[in-house]
Scaffold this motif. Structure first.
Motif, mmCIF file in Angstrom:
data_model
loop_
_atom_site.group_PDB
_atom_site.id
_atom_site.type_symbol
_atom_site.label_atom_id
_atom_site.label_comp_id
_atom_site.label_asym_id
_atom_site.label_seq_id
_atom_site.Cartn_x
_atom_site.Cartn_y
_atom_site.Cartn_z
ATOM 1 N N ASP A 127 0.828 -1.217 0.000
ATOM 2 C CA ASP A 127 0.000 0.000 0.000
ATOM 3 C C ASP A 127 0.862 1.267 0.000
ATOM 4 O O ASP A 127 0.557 2.227 -0.706
ATOM 5 N N LYS A 128 1.937 1.262 0.774
ATOM 6 C CA LYS A 128 2.815 2.439 0.836
ATOM 7 C C LYS A 128 3.456 2.721 -0.527
ATOM 8 O O LYS A 128 3.490 3.862 -0.988
ATOM 9 N N LEU A 129 3.968 1.658 -1.142
ATOM 10 C CA LEU A 129 4.628 1.834 -2.440
ATOM 11 C C LEU A 129 3.624 2.189 -3.529
ATOM 12 O O LEU A 129 3.943 2.950 -4.444
ATOM 13 N N THR A 130 2.406 1.668 -3.413
ATOM 14 C CA THR A 130 1.373 2.007 -4.391
ATOM 15 C C THR A 130 1.035 3.486 -4.295
ATOM 16 O O THR A 130 0.939 4.185 -5.309
ATOM 17 N N TRP A 131 0.864 3.980 -3.088
ATOM 18 C CA TRP A 131 0.575 5.413 -2.902
ATOM 19 C C TRP A 131 1.723 6.241 -3.473
ATOM 20 O O TRP A 131 1.515 7.234 -4.159
ATOM 21 N N PHE A 132 2.947 5.816 -3.185
ATOM 22 C CA PHE A 132 4.127 6.513 -3.684
ATOM 23 C C PHE A 132 4.155 6.511 -5.216
ATOM 24 O O PHE A 132 4.374 7.554 -5.837
ATOM 25 N N ALA A 133 3.921 5.357 -5.822
ATOM 26 C CA ALA A 133 3.937 5.251 -7.287
ATOM 27 C C ALA A 133 2.824 6.093 -7.902
ATOM 28 O O ALA A 133 3.004 6.672 -8.975
ATOM 29 N N LYS A 134 1.703 6.193 -7.224
ATOM 30 C CA LYS A 134 0.574 6.960 -7.749
ATOM 31 C C LYS A 134 0.938 8.439 -7.889
ATOM 32 O O LYS A 134 0.392 9.143 -8.734
ATOM 33 N N GLN A 135 1.881 8.911 -7.097
ATOM 34 C CA GLN A 135 2.331 10.303 -7.194
ATOM 35 C C GLN A 135 3.060 10.548 -8.513
ATOM 36 O O GLN A 135 3.136 11.673 -8.988
ATOM 37 N N TYR A 136 3.589 9.493 -9.104
ATOM 38 C CA TYR A 136 4.267 9.597 -10.396
ATOM 39 C C TYR A 136 3.296 9.384 -11.550
ATOM 40 O O TYR A 136 3.324 10.117 -12.525
ATOM 41 N N VAL A 137 2.469 8.338 -11.449
ATOM 42 C CA VAL A 137 1.686 7.903 -12.599
ATOM 43 C C VAL A 137 0.236 8.368 -12.572
ATOM 44 O O VAL A 137 -0.477 8.231 -13.566
ATOM 45 N N TYR A 138 -0.222 8.895 -11.450
ATOM 46 C CA TYR A 138 -1.564 9.477 -11.314
ATOM 47 C C TYR A 138 -2.704 8.510 -11.600
ATOM 48 O O TYR A 138 -3.812 8.938 -11.887
ATOM 49 N N ASP A 139 -2.462 7.226 -11.562
ATOM 50 C CA ASP A 139 -3.499 6.248 -11.832
ATOM 51 C C ASP A 139 -3.279 5.073 -10.886
ATOM 52 O O ASP A 139 -2.219 4.445 -10.908
ATOM 53 N N LEU A 140 -4.296 4.769 -10.073
ATOM 54 C CA LEU A 140 -4.150 3.729 -9.057
ATOM 55 C C LEU A 140 -3.836 2.373 -9.666
ATOM 56 O O LEU A 140 -2.948 1.663 -9.183
ATOM 57 N N GLN A 141 -4.518 2.002 -10.727
ATOM 58 C CA GLN A 141 -4.291 0.696 -11.353
ATOM 59 C C GLN A 141 -2.866 0.584 -11.894
ATOM 60 O O GLN A 141 -2.204 -0.429 -11.702
ATOM 61 N N ALA A 173 -0.308 2.316 -10.856
ATOM 62 C CA ALA A 173 0.575 2.307 -9.679
ATOM 63 C C ALA A 173 0.648 0.907 -9.073
ATOM 64 O O ALA A 173 1.733 0.423 -8.718
ATOM 65 N N GLU A 174 -0.495 0.241 -8.968
ATOM 66 C CA GLU A 174 -0.507 -1.123 -8.432
ATOM 67 C C GLU A 174 0.289 -2.064 -9.335
ATOM 68 O O GLU A 174 1.031 -2.927 -8.842
ATOM 69 N N ASP A 175 0.166 -1.896 -10.644
ATOM 70 C CA ASP A 175 0.927 -2.722 -11.584
ATOM 71 C C ASP A 175 2.428 -2.502 -11.410
ATOM 72 O O ASP A 175 3.212 -3.462 -11.425
ATOM 73 N N VAL A 176 2.825 -1.256 -11.238
ATOM 74 C CA VAL A 176 4.241 -0.938 -11.038
ATOM 75 C C VAL A 176 4.759 -1.629 -9.778
ATOM 76 O O VAL A 176 5.827 -2.254 -9.782
ATOM 77 N N VAL A 177 4.000 -1.538 -8.699
ATOM 78 C CA VAL A 177 4.438 -2.135 -7.426
ATOM 79 C C VAL A 177 4.476 -3.664 -7.550
ATOM 80 O O VAL A 177 5.383 -4.304 -7.001
ATOM 81 N N GLN A 178 3.521 -4.246 -8.282
ATOM 82 C CA GLN A 178 3.575 -5.698 -8.515
ATOM 83 C C GLN A 178 4.884 -6.060 -9.221
ATOM 84 O O GLN A 178 5.531 -7.047 -8.876
ATOM 85 N N GLU A 179 5.267 -5.255 -10.207
ATOM 86 C CA GLU A 179 6.519 -5.500 -10.926
ATOM 87 C C GLU A 179 7.718 -5.401 -9.985
ATOM 88 O O GLU A 179 8.681 -6.175 -10.110
ATOM 89 N N VAL A 180 7.668 -4.457 -9.055
ATOM 90 C CA VAL A 180 8.756 -4.303 -8.084
ATOM 91 C C VAL A 180 8.863 -5.561 -7.229
ATOM 92 O O VAL A 180 9.958 -6.097 -7.010
ATOM 93 N N ASN A 222 12.246 4.407 -9.787
ATOM 94 C CA ASN A 222 12.917 4.141 -11.065
ATOM 95 C C ASN A 222 11.994 3.412 -12.030
ATOM 96 O O ASN A 222 11.973 3.722 -13.230
ATOM 97 N N ARG A 223 11.218 2.474 -11.516
ATOM 98 C CA ARG A 223 10.283 1.743 -12.391
ATOM 99 C C ARG A 223 9.216 2.695 -12.924
ATOM 100 O O ARG A 223 8.842 2.607 -14.093
ATOM 101 N N CYS A 224 8.732 3.599 -12.084
ATOM 102 C CA CYS A 224 7.741 4.588 -12.535
ATOM 103 C C CYS A 224 8.326 5.472 -13.631
ATOM 104 O O CYS A 224 7.680 5.708 -14.656
ATOM 105 N N LYS A 225 9.536 5.959 -13.408
ATOM 106 C CA LYS A 225 10.177 6.835 -14.389
ATOM 107 C C LYS A 225 10.396 6.109 -15.711
ATOM 108 O O LYS A 225 10.147 6.671 -16.783
ATOM 109 N N ASN A 226 10.842 4.858 -15.632
ATOM 110 C CA ASN A 226 11.045 4.077 -16.851
ATOM 111 C C ASN A 226 9.734 3.844 -17.582
ATOM 112 O O ASN A 226 9.663 3.945 -18.804
#
Length: 187
Positions: free
Chosen positions: A37-51, A53-60, A87-91
């Motif tokens: 949940d923490k990483l998803t919230w963090f990723a959402k700040q980059y990608v602006y989309d919850l789904q 962001a969740e996909d990015v964190v799953q990849e992590v 880094n995954r979000c930026k990529n």
């Protein structure tokens, strides 16, 4: 390194990661539960989309399972996990933009470009107005973090403040600014 049942919750992230690297599924699950949940919230700040962001964190977490040796045991797990996520979000954003550029061989109409320039100019003016109403400390935080893009640790050193104070200050600063900049969001 196997833990006794019930000790997973009290174990440090780093020890859990060591154990997960040795195939301890419960240790991995504990890290996942602590950070998803923490990483998803963090990723959402980059990608602006919850789904997304969740996909990015799953990849992590898949990367953690497949390549646990990438974690340096001398570092904090949380710092490493947030760095890998960023880094995954930026990529992902870069790859998405590259795909859009390749698919779109059209030149944007001049009118659209002018509209974007006007919107950007209005946004900058609004930010300038909001900044004028901030305290000196808030202005300094804004400039160091968002204009100079310094890491929180460095800002803490520069301002001789604890990192937690910087994080808290940035959180409240962004909250305060978001009220004034709501008109510029796509919600």
């Amino acid at each position: 390194m196997k833990f006794q049942p019930g000790t997973y919750k009290t174990c440090t992230d780093e020890k859990l990661m060591q154990s997960a690297a040795q195939g301890d599924r419960k240790a991995f699950e504990s890290l996942y539960d602590r950070y998803f949940d923490k990483l998803t919230w963090f990723a959402k700040q980059y990608v602006y989309d919850l789904q997304v962001a969740e996909d990015v964190v799953q990849e992590v977490f898949i990367k953690i399972i497949e390549q646990p040796e990438l974690f340096d045991n001398s570092r904090k797990f949380s710092t490493w996990a947030y760095t890998v996520t960023a880094n995954r979000c930026k990529n992902m954003l870069r790859d998405t933009q590259n795909r859009k550029d390749l698919l779109s061989n059209q030149v944007k109409p001049e009118q659209t470009t002018m509209q974007h320039q006007m919107d950007y100019k209005q946004l900058r003016e609004k930010i300038k107005t909001v900044l004028e109403g901030l305290s000196e400390k808030e202005k300094a935080l804004f400039v160091l973090r968002f204009e100079h893009e310094l890491p929180i640790k460095e800002i803490a050193e520069i301002t001789a403040s604890p990192e937690g104070t910087i994080k808290s200050g940035l959180h409240y600063l962004l909250k305060k600014m978001s009220v004034h900049l709501k008109a510029f969001t796509h919600e």
